[in-house]
Design a protein around this motif. Structure first.
Motif, short mmCIF file in Angstrom:
data_model
loop_
_atom_site.label_atom_id
_atom_site.label_comp_id
_atom_site.label_asym_id
_atom_site.label_seq_id
_atom_site.Cartn_x
_atom_site.Cartn_y
_atom_site.Cartn_z
N LEU A 52 40.87 37.81 50.31
CA LEU A 52 41.01 37.82 48.86
C LEU A 52 42.46 37.58 48.48
N ALA A 53 42.67 37.08 47.29
CA ALA A 53 44.03 37.00 46.76
C ALA A 53 44.45 38.40 46.36
N GLY A 54 45.69 38.73 46.61
CA GLY A 54 46.22 40.03 46.24
C GLY A 54 47.65 39.89 45.76
N GLU A 55 48.12 40.91 45.10
CA GLU A 55 49.50 40.96 44.62
C GLU A 55 50.26 41.98 45.45
N LEU A 56 51.31 41.52 46.13
CA LEU A 56 52.10 42.43 46.95
C LEU A 56 52.69 43.52 46.07
N LEU A 57 52.42 44.76 46.43
CA LEU A 57 52.88 45.91 45.67
C LEU A 57 54.13 46.49 46.30
N ALA A 58 54.11 46.61 47.61
CA ALA A 58 55.21 47.14 48.42
C ALA A 58 54.92 46.70 49.84
N PRO A 59 55.90 46.75 50.73
CA PRO A 59 55.59 46.40 52.12
C PRO A 59 54.41 47.23 52.63
N GLY A 60 53.35 46.54 53.05
CA GLY A 60 52.17 47.22 53.57
C GLY A 60 51.08 47.51 52.56
N LEU A 61 51.33 47.25 51.27
CA LEU A 61 50.35 47.54 50.22
C LEU A 61 50.22 46.36 49.26
N ALA A 62 48.98 46.10 48.83
CA ALA A 62 48.73 45.04 47.85
C ALA A 62 47.64 45.47 46.88
N ILE A 63 47.73 44.98 45.66
CA ILE A 63 46.67 45.16 44.68
C ILE A 63 45.64 44.06 44.94
N THR A 64 44.38 44.45 45.07
CA THR A 64 43.31 43.49 45.33
C THR A 64 42.09 43.83 44.46
N PRO A 65 41.20 42.85 44.28
CA PRO A 65 39.93 43.18 43.64
C PRO A 65 39.20 44.22 44.48
N ALA A 66 38.53 45.14 43.81
CA ALA A 66 37.77 46.17 44.52
C ALA A 66 36.40 45.63 44.91
N LEU A 67 35.92 46.09 46.05
CA LEU A 67 34.59 45.72 46.53
C LEU A 67 33.69 46.95 46.49
N LEU A 68 32.44 46.73 46.15
CA LEU A 68 31.44 47.80 46.15
C LEU A 68 30.18 47.20 46.74
N ASP A 69 29.69 47.77 47.81
CA ASP A 69 28.51 47.25 48.53
C ASP A 69 28.71 45.79 48.92
N GLY A 70 29.93 45.43 49.32
CA GLY A 70 30.21 44.09 49.81
C GLY A 70 30.37 43.03 48.75
N ALA A 71 30.42 43.41 47.47
CA ALA A 71 30.57 42.45 46.39
C ALA A 71 31.72 42.89 45.47
N LEU A 72 32.23 41.95 44.70
CA LEU A 72 33.28 42.29 43.74
C LEU A 72 32.73 43.25 42.69
N SER A 73 33.47 44.31 42.40
CA SER A 73 32.99 45.33 41.47
C SER A 73 33.46 45.08 40.04
N GLY A 74 34.50 44.27 39.88
CA GLY A 74 35.10 44.08 38.55
C GLY A 74 36.33 44.94 38.36
N GLY A 75 36.56 45.86 39.29
CA GLY A 75 37.74 46.72 39.24
C GLY A 75 38.79 46.27 40.24
N TRP A 76 39.83 47.07 40.34
CA TRP A 76 40.97 46.77 41.22
C TRP A 76 41.27 47.97 42.09
N THR A 77 41.86 47.72 43.25
CA THR A 77 42.25 48.79 44.14
C THR A 77 43.56 48.42 44.84
N VAL A 78 44.10 49.35 45.58
CA VAL A 78 45.25 49.08 46.44
C VAL A 78 44.72 49.02 47.86
N THR A 79 45.10 47.97 48.58
CA THR A 79 44.67 47.78 49.96
C THR A 79 45.85 47.97 50.89
N HIS A 80 45.62 48.71 51.97
CA HIS A 80 46.61 48.91 53.03
C HIS A 80 46.55 47.65 53.90
#
Length: 126
Positions: A24-52
């Motif tokens: 997925l496309a993500g926005e680098l938040l800090a080294p090691g962390l990015a903002i990404t679209p959130a997934l729920l049951d393997g599909a896009l949920s419409g929300g956002w999360t932080v991914t390690h």
């Protein structure tokens, strides 16, 4: 300007299924962390999360928060004295990471998700 990167996100993880990843496309938040679209049951949920980034795991579970609330909540992660570039097992045992994750999760939980009206988190119009 934000740095947009490709993030390999875990699409699902449970004891009965293989772990799949989705790029997925993500926005680098800090080294090691990015903002990404959130997934729920393997599909896009419409929300956002932080991914390690090293593990591909979402920092908090669920359908995700609206972008304004997520950015506000993510300050707890960014400001913590934690090296987020370490692997997930090392971070899991770090008390500072645990505190920051709890603060992040508590703040993100307050969000109304895709229907949130968190305009108070957005900068005032000039």
């Amino acid at each position: 300007m934000a740095e947009i990167i490709t993030v390999n996100v875990l699409a699902r993880e449970n004891d009965n299924a293989p772990i799949d990843t989705i790029a997925l496309a993500g926005e680098l938040l800090a080294p090691g962390l990015a903002i990404t679209p959130a997934l729920l049951d393997g599909a896009l949920s419409g929300g956002w999360t932080v991914t390690h980034l090293p593990s591909g795991k979402a920092v908090s579970a669920g359908a995700g928060a609206c972008l304004a609330c997520l950015r506000f909540a993510a300050k707890a992660l960014v400001e913590a004295d934690v090296d987020w570039t370490r692997d997930g097992d090392a971070i899991k045992d770090d008390p500072a990471a645990s505190r920051a994750g709890h603060e992040f999760g508590s703040a993100a939980y307050e969000c109304g998700g895709v229907d949130c009206e968190a305009s108070h988190y957005l900068p005032a119009a000039a």
